[in-house]
Design an enzyme around this catalytic site. Structure first.
Site, short mmCIF file in Angstrom:
data_model
loop_
_atom_site.label_atom_id
_atom_site.label_comp_id
_atom_site.label_asym_id
_atom_site.label_seq_id
_atom_site.Cartn_x
_atom_site.Cartn_y
_atom_site.Cartn_z
N LYS A 1 -2.51 -4.23 -2.26
CA LYS A 1 -2.25 -4.39 -3.68
C LYS A 1 -0.92 -3.79 -4.09
O LYS A 1 -0.39 -4.12 -5.14
CB LYS A 1 -3.41 -3.85 -4.52
CG LYS A 1 -3.69 -2.36 -4.42
CD LYS A 1 -4.73 -1.97 -5.45
CE LYS A 1 -5.94 -1.30 -4.82
NZ LYS A 1 -5.68 0.03 -4.25
N LYS B 1 -1.34 -6.08 6.70
CA LYS B 1 -2.52 -6.10 5.83
C LYS B 1 -2.15 -6.58 4.41
O LYS B 1 -1.12 -6.19 3.90
CB LYS B 1 -3.06 -4.66 5.78
CG LYS B 1 -4.32 -4.46 5.00
CD LYS B 1 -4.66 -2.96 4.91
CE LYS B 1 -4.01 -2.33 3.69
NZ LYS B 1 -4.87 -1.46 2.88
N LYS C 1 2.72 5.24 4.34
CA LYS C 1 3.09 5.43 2.93
C LYS C 1 4.23 6.43 2.78
O LYS C 1 5.08 6.27 1.91
CB LYS C 1 1.88 5.85 2.10
CG LYS C 1 0.87 4.71 1.96
CD LYS C 1 -0.04 4.85 0.77
CE LYS C 1 -0.85 3.56 0.63
NZ LYS C 1 -1.81 3.58 -0.44
P1 ATP Z 1 -2.74 0.17 -1.65
O1 ATP Z 1 -1.78 -0.95 -1.37
O2 ATP Z 1 -2.63 0.78 -3.01
O3 ATP Z 1 -2.81 1.17 -0.54
P2 ATP Z 1 -4.97 -1.41 -0.76
O4 ATP Z 1 -4.89 -2.82 -1.24
O5 ATP Z 1 -4.64 -1.14 0.64
O6 ATP Z 1 -4.15 -0.50 -1.73
P3 ATP Z 1 -7.17 0.47 -1.08
O7 ATP Z 1 -7.38 0.99 -2.46
O8 ATP Z 1 -6.46 1.34 -0.10
O9 ATP Z 1 -6.44 -0.93 -1.12
O10 ATP Z 1 -8.53 0.00 -0.47
C1 ATP Z 1 -9.72 -0.21 -1.18
C2 ATP Z 1 -10.74 -0.81 -0.25
O11 ATP Z 1 -10.35 -2.12 0.12
C3 ATP Z 1 -10.89 -0.04 1.07
O12 ATP Z 1 -12.23 -0.08 1.47
C4 ATP Z 1 -10.03 -0.81 2.02
O13 ATP Z 1 -10.40 -0.65 3.36
C5 ATP Z 1 -10.26 -2.23 1.53
N1 ATP Z 1 -9.12 -3.09 1.84
C6 ATP Z 1 -7.86 -2.92 1.38
N2 ATP Z 1 -7.06 -3.91 1.83
C7 ATP Z 1 -7.84 -4.70 2.61
C8 ATP Z 1 -7.57 -5.88 3.36
N3 ATP Z 1 -6.37 -6.42 3.41
N4 ATP Z 1 -8.61 -6.43 4.04
C9 ATP Z 1 -9.83 -5.89 3.99
N5 ATP Z 1 -10.14 -4.77 3.30
C10 ATP Z 1 -9.16 -4.18 2.61
#
Ligand code: ATP
Ligand code: LTN
Length: 331
Positions: free
Chosen positions: A198, A195, A112
């Protein structure tokens, strides 16, 4: 007495299918066995730039999504992180027991901060300490998260063990991580080596839980797959593997079972069927989120009760920590 399970998502944008399969679905499956706390981490969200109105809306939407996915607000404590000031208070103490070296090694920080250019907010660096405070404040035993959060959980355990060594073994419960056997890392539809996230600027890379069935079907049909056409389960075919994983996570089937259903068929079949499965699964969740978002009074009531409950619980642990580190009691 049930053990404590706790987890959270940052309301930094609409939640994705990755958040749902990696986190929320497992919270729902495990909720009956534990004393549960689930919250929206708005204080983590502001470690990257946010529009204030959008942040407020997405914070409500995150909690509505927990409920729409099957979290029972009567059984679980649901709240917003900033409503419980003890998170920030404990976070400061933990900051004094975490090292620059260990925070600098966090993969999420490296990824990040690389996207921030010259001005890296210090909050991005301290992010995992606030997360450790979230967890340790409630004597948490189990934290269900996706694969990407495993390193933050290890850091939480390290800080807790270090402080227990200094101030007494009964200070913090050492939490365990729960990573689901399937769906722990759903990949981007546009680059299956990354990955699904969002905050990815390309909206075609992720399925948002608010997407319509048409949008979901279009995005999955357009998903980047690999060369060849035979449906197999292999690291050399990350795009195909991702679609099979999504099916497994939704149905509980094993990859071999899904693959055997596509003998003699092409990638196109896999895409269409995965798309329809995801659309059918998410349609009722989307409808329920919309219904809840229109009922602000109900949602705010749940959050008010949740925050009161969380504040009462959190204060006990915070008092103990303040005492052990040597702060004078408040008279
Ligand atoms: P950002 O892009 O804002 O970092 P993110 O989509 O990676 O967001 P987080 O808020 O960091 O999401 O994660 C929330 C939960 O969802 C955590 O438990 C994280 O491990 C899970 N998670 C996020 N992305 C994935 C993915 N692609 N596959 C499985 N689990 C996920
Ligand atoms: N960092 C987590 C969100 C998060 C969290 C937590 C998860 C903040 N505090 C406590 C579990 C427990 C993420 O998924 N990005």
């Amino acid at each position: 007495m049930k053990k404590v399970m706790l987890s959270a998502v940052a309301p930094s944008n609409r939640l994705t299918l990755g958040n749902y399969l990696g986190a929320l679905k497992n919270w729902v499956n495990l909720q009956k066995q534990y004393d549960c706390l689930f919250f929206a981490v708005d204080m983590h969200a502001i470690t990257v730039k946010q529009d204030p109105e959008e942040l407020r809306r997405e914070t409500r939407r995150a909690v509505a999504t927990y409920i729409a996915s099957g979290i029972d607000p009567k059984e679980c404590t649901l709240f917003v992180q900033s409503h419980v000031p003890q998170h920030a208070e404990l976070s400061w103490v933990l900051t004094c027991f975490a090292t620059m070296g260990e925070l600098g090694r966090m993969t999420q920080y490296k990824d990040k901060s690389a996207k921030q250019g010259a001005h890296i907010p210090a909050g991005l660096f301290a992010y995992p300490v606030l997360m450790a405070a979230d967890i340790l404040l409630y004597g948490t035993h189990l934290v269900p998260v996706g694969e990407d959060q495993k390193q933050h959980l290890e850091l939480t355990r390290d800080i807790a063990e270090r402080m227990n060594g200094l101030f007494g073994d009964d200070l913090f419960v050492i939490p365990e991580v729960y990573i689901p056997p399937v769906g722990a890392r759903i990949m981007s539809l546009q680059d299956p080596t990354q990955k699904m996230s969002k905050s990815d600027p390309d909206p075609n890379s992720a399925i948002y839980l608010g997407d319509t069935s048409d949008q979901i079907i279009k995005k999955i049909k357009r998903a980047v797959t690999d060369s060849g056409s035979e449906v197999t389960w292999s690291d050399e075919k990350p795009g195909v593997k991702n679609l099979i994983t999504i099916q497994c996570a939704l149905t509980g089937k094993k990859p071999e079972e899904v693959v055997s259903g596509y003998a003699g068929k092409m990638y196109g079949h896999l895409k269409v069927e995965t798309a329809e499965m995801v659309a059918a699964h998410l349609a009722p969740v989307r409808a329920e989120v919309e219904r809840l978002m229109a009922d602000t009074a109900y949602l705010d009531g749940v959050l008010k009760m949740g925050a009161q409950n969380a504040r009462n619980r959190a204060q006990k642990l915070l008092d103990r920590v303040y005492d052990r580190v040597g702060f004078l009691p408040r008279s």
